[in-house]
Design an enzyme around this catalytic site. Structure first.
Site, PDB file in Angstrom:
ATOM      1  N   GLU A 125       6.794   0.765   0.990  1.00  0.00           N
ATOM      2  CA  GLU A 125       7.229  -0.112   2.089  1.00  0.00           C
ATOM      3  C   GLU A 125       6.261  -0.075   3.251  1.00  0.00           C
ATOM      4  O   GLU A 125       6.052  -1.078   3.941  1.00  0.00           O
ATOM      5  CB  GLU A 125       8.632   0.299   2.541  1.00  0.00           C
ATOM      6  CG  GLU A 125       9.307  -0.651   3.520  1.00  0.00           C
ATOM      7  CD  GLU A 125       8.992  -0.335   4.984  1.00  0.00           C
ATOM      8  OE1 GLU A 125       9.330  -1.148   5.850  1.00  0.00           O
ATOM      9  OE2 GLU A 125       8.405   0.732   5.243  1.00  0.00           O
ATOM     10  N   GLU A 126       5.659   1.083   3.489  1.00  0.00           N
ATOM     11  CA  GLU A 126       4.801   1.243   4.659  1.00  0.00           C
ATOM     12  C   GLU A 126       3.472   0.506   4.531  1.00  0.00           C
ATOM     13  O   GLU A 126       2.736   0.365   5.516  1.00  0.00           O
ATOM     14  CB  GLU A 126       4.533   2.734   4.913  1.00  0.00           C
ATOM     15  CG  GLU A 126       5.777   3.565   5.223  1.00  0.00           C
ATOM     16  CD  GLU A 126       6.388   3.244   6.581  1.00  0.00           C
ATOM     17  OE1 GLU A 126       5.835   2.402   7.306  1.00  0.00           O
ATOM     18  OE2 GLU A 126       7.432   3.835   6.916  1.00  0.00           O
ATOM     19  N   ASP A 158      19.574  -3.427   4.679  1.00  0.00           N
ATOM     20  CA  ASP A 158      18.297  -2.714   4.788  1.00  0.00           C
ATOM     21  C   ASP A 158      18.439  -1.535   5.750  1.00  0.00           C
ATOM     22  O   ASP A 158      19.528  -1.246   6.251  1.00  0.00           O
ATOM     23  CB  ASP A 158      17.216  -3.679   5.259  1.00  0.00           C
ATOM     24  CG  ASP A 158      15.815  -3.217   4.868  1.00  0.00           C
ATOM     25  OD1 ASP A 158      15.687  -2.099   4.341  1.00  0.00           O
ATOM     26  OD2 ASP A 158      14.857  -3.972   5.097  1.00  0.00           O
ATOM     27  N   ASP A 182       8.684   6.292   0.653  1.00  0.00           N
ATOM     28  CA  ASP A 182       7.366   6.618   1.210  1.00  0.00           C
ATOM     29  C   ASP A 182       7.401   6.773   2.723  1.00  0.00           C
ATOM     30  O   ASP A 182       8.283   6.240   3.418  1.00  0.00           O
ATOM     31  CB  ASP A 182       6.333   5.558   0.826  1.00  0.00           C
ATOM     32  CG  ASP A 182       6.682   4.171   1.356  1.00  0.00           C
ATOM     33  OD1 ASP A 182       7.866   3.772   1.242  1.00  0.00           O
ATOM     34  OD2 ASP A 182       5.793   3.479   1.879  1.00  0.00           O
ATOM     35  N   HIS A 208      13.489   3.316   1.480  1.00  0.00           N
ATOM     36  CA  HIS A 208      12.186   3.566   0.855  1.00  0.00           C
ATOM     37  C   HIS A 208      11.848   5.042   0.885  1.00  0.00           C
ATOM     38  O   HIS A 208      12.190   5.776   1.816  1.00  0.00           O
ATOM     39  CB  HIS A 208      11.076   2.712   1.480  1.00  0.00           C
ATOM     40  CG  HIS A 208      10.854   2.890   2.949  1.00  0.00           C
ATOM     41  ND1 HIS A 208       9.966   3.800   3.474  1.00  0.00           N
ATOM     42  CD2 HIS A 208      11.384   2.250   4.020  1.00  0.00           C
ATOM     43  CE1 HIS A 208       9.955   3.714   4.796  1.00  0.00           C
ATOM     44  NE2 HIS A 208      10.821   2.784   5.157  1.00  0.00           N
ATOM     45  N   ASP A 263      12.509   7.358   9.426  1.00  0.00           N
ATOM     46  CA  ASP A 263      11.905   6.245   8.677  1.00  0.00           C
ATOM     47  C   ASP A 263      11.253   6.767   7.405  1.00  0.00           C
ATOM     48  O   ASP A 263      10.088   7.154   7.417  1.00  0.00           O
ATOM     49  CB  ASP A 263      10.877   5.544   9.565  1.00  0.00           C
ATOM     50  CG  ASP A 263      10.303   4.279   8.955  1.00  0.00           C
ATOM     51  OD1 ASP A 263      10.840   3.806   7.930  1.00  0.00           O
ATOM     52  OD2 ASP A 263       9.318   3.769   9.505  1.00  0.00           O
TER      53      ASP A 263
END
Length: 368
Positions: A191-192, A217, A124, A122, A157
């Site tokens: 995603e967050e 993932d 974001d 992701h 992340d």
């Protein structure tokens, strides 16, 4: 008395035999050694990879609880940078934009009969306070490279995973590589805060009757000092917790701070938060964590004593649980977690807020 001692000795011997037998069952065996297929590893430029991750961090692709603050222009600029930085990859794939800012890239394989592999990452990141006393050792969106580390929001992340995928795929594409099985790269934008982009990709694939052979993932944490292996271990995730956020709201009379009531909205909210934290969910081993520990019990890195403990959780389960509770990551594997994360109240230091709110995030174990 002698008979009692004899019975005790026989029982102790039987117990030891059971423990050792179960331990040996989990020991590494030459016959069970995995078949290793030679793989030609690709080479990437480490310095260039680090520079790319540093540059990626500088794009403030932030997701917030308040969706009105979402800035699609930043994501567009980030994706334009990705296309320029990884030209061979983007020349090899077909790119679709899903739900505005999520990107789905399809690298068509030579055998359409095979179901595709999907890699997820992701774009974001969560917000970060850039002020001087925020606690960041380096500016969160500067992408500082220092002492072998890349500093910044999203370095782990999840821009680290995103850049790793792009670097590897770009090298393969430049080499003329053609996958037999189609490869899909889905790069979500939110995603967050719930992952509606990823959900839309899943719905799109379902509508096209595409059934992935595997979905890879971003993965979980690397654990350390666990009951089975003290060294760092990249665990294979076989289950995922549920996600729930509850909002606590306390209301009281407003007014001037010089004449406060006995119970203020913030005071009442604070007591409510403390009450929730004072009643944690049960933390214990379940079938998933037991299976995870049993898998690593057969590794060569496990000594006999640790293998004995992990192989006999029916007896040593309490000891293992106690050790896991010594670390936050270990404790989180044992049950549902509770984490107050956001508090809203008041607009001025001398005015009593009429309302105070707290967001409490729960990561739900399957049994709960």
């Amino acid at each position: 008395m002698r008979k009692i001692i004899l019975l005790f000795a026989v029982g102790l011997l039987a117990l030891a035999s059971v423990l050792v037998f179960r331990t040996l069952q989990n020991g590494p065996a030459a016959s069970s050694a995995p078949v290793r297929v030679p793989v030609e590893m690709i080479q990437v430029d480490a310095a260039q990879t680090a520079a790319h991750l540093s540059q990626a961090i500088r794009f403030k692709t932030i997701s917030t609880q308040d969706r009105s603050q979402f800035d699609p222009a930043v994501f567009t600029a980030f994706q334009q940078w990705m296309a320029v930085s990884y030209p061979d990859f983007y020349a090899a794939v077909t790119t679709q934009t899903v739900l505005g800012s999520t990107q789905l890239n399809t690298w068509t394989g030579s055998n359409p009969a095979l179901d595709p592999v999907v890699f997820l990452a992701h774009q974001d990141v969560v917000p970060a306070d850039s002020s001087k006393n925020s606690g960041w050792e380096k500016p969160p969106f500067a992408g500082v490279i220092e002492d072998g580390f890349i500093w910044g929001r999203g370095a782990i992340d999840d821009k680290g995973s995103l850049i790793a995928l792009l670097e590897a795929a770009n090298v393969l594409a430049a080499s003329g590589y053609q996958p037999e099985r189609s490869i899909l790269f889905a790069f979500g934008h939110d995603e967050e805060v719930g992952g509606s982009g990823a959900q839309s990709v899943a719905a799109l694939l379902k509508s096209q009757n595409i059934h992935p052979w595997a979905v890879i993932d971003e993965g979980g944490a690397i654990t350390t000092n666990m009951p089975d292996v003290a060294a760092p271990v990249a665990r294979i995730g076989v289950a995922e917790k549920g996600y729930l956020t509850l909002i606590l709201t306390a209301r009281a009379k407003g007014g001037h701070s010089s004449t406060p009531p006995k119970i203020t909205a913030l005071g009442e909210l604070s007591r409510a938060i403390a009450a929730v934290e004072a009643h944690p969910f049960e933390q214990k081993l379940d079938k998933v964590t037991r299976a995870m520990l049993r898998v690593t019990a057969s590794a060569d890195e496990i000594g006999f004593f640790k293998r004995l403990v992990v192989s006999n959780l029916w007896l040593f389960g309490g000891v293992v649980e106690a050790q896991m509770k010594q670390s936050n990551s270990g404790a989180a594997m044992l049950g549902t977690t509770i984490a107050p994360t956001i508090v809203h109240a008041g607009t001025k230091e001398n005015a009593l807020p009429r309302e105070a709110q707290a967001y409490i995030n729960f990561r739900l174990a399957s049994r709960d």
